[in-house]
Design an enzyme around this catalytic site. Sequence first.
Site, PDB file in Angstrom:
ATOM      1  N   GLY A  12       0.817  -1.221   0.000  1.00  0.00           N
ATOM      2  CA  GLY A  12       0.000   0.000   0.000  1.00  0.00           C
ATOM      3  C   GLY A  12       0.841   1.257   0.000  1.00  0.00           C
ATOM      4  N   CYS A  13       1.924   1.252   0.747  1.00  0.00           N
ATOM      5  CA  CYS A  13       2.797   2.423   0.840  1.00  0.00           C
ATOM      6  C   CYS A  13       3.563   2.636  -0.461  1.00  0.00           C
ATOM      7  CB  CYS A  13       3.756   2.284   2.017  1.00  0.00           C
ATOM      8  SG  CYS A  13       2.880   2.180   3.600  1.00  0.00           S
ATOM      9  N   THR A  14       3.956   1.549  -1.111  1.00  0.00           N
ATOM     10  CA  THR A  14       4.630   1.665  -2.407  1.00  0.00           C
ATOM     11  C   THR A  14       3.663   2.219  -3.445  1.00  0.00           C
ATOM     12  OG1 THR A  14       6.139  -0.141  -1.865  1.00  0.00           O
ATOM     13  CG2 THR A  14       5.853   0.379  -4.205  1.00  0.00           C
ATOM     14  N   ALA A  36       3.207   5.982  -2.753  1.00  0.00           N
ATOM     15  CA  ALA A  36       4.393   6.756  -3.136  1.00  0.00           C
ATOM     16  C   ALA A  36       4.494   6.866  -4.660  1.00  0.00           C
ATOM     17  CB  ALA A  36       5.653   6.117  -2.558  1.00  0.00           C
TER      18      ALA A  36
END
Length: 148
Positions: free
Chosen positions: A43-45, A48
């Site tokens: 999710g964070c990738t 970003a």
Amino acid sequence: MMQLGDKIPDFELENQYAERFNSSSLEGKAAVIYFYPKDFTPGCTAEACEFRDKYEDFKDAGAEVIGVSSDDTDSHAKFSKKHNLPFIMLSDSQGELRKLFDVKSSLLGLLPGRETFVFDKTGKLIMRYNSIKSKNHIIKALKALNHT
């Protein structure tokens, strides 16, 4: 708790290049500061990379994008390089900035929260969005910037 209309607080942290970043450098610029749980997670990738893909839209709106997590500068450097992230990544290893912005943990306190703050060119908070799902953060931030 940060409320709409509040000024961007003074802070200083290291970026992905282990250089000191001071919030005073944002004076006269809009800013999107997004907090996320951890480098290299799905999710964070995705979040970003979506900020990366829309980065020119943010720049066109006069805004600087800043990602913040508790990962160290080495992790941020690798994450930034691997995904060609053109924006500032700050290491908040002690959780000081999270506390200053009052970003709460999610999933029963198991994960650091995911929250996006948008400040206008005068440094006033114009949007605060909290959702563990990364999907709408970028859209909402751009919309807030384009309505100022």
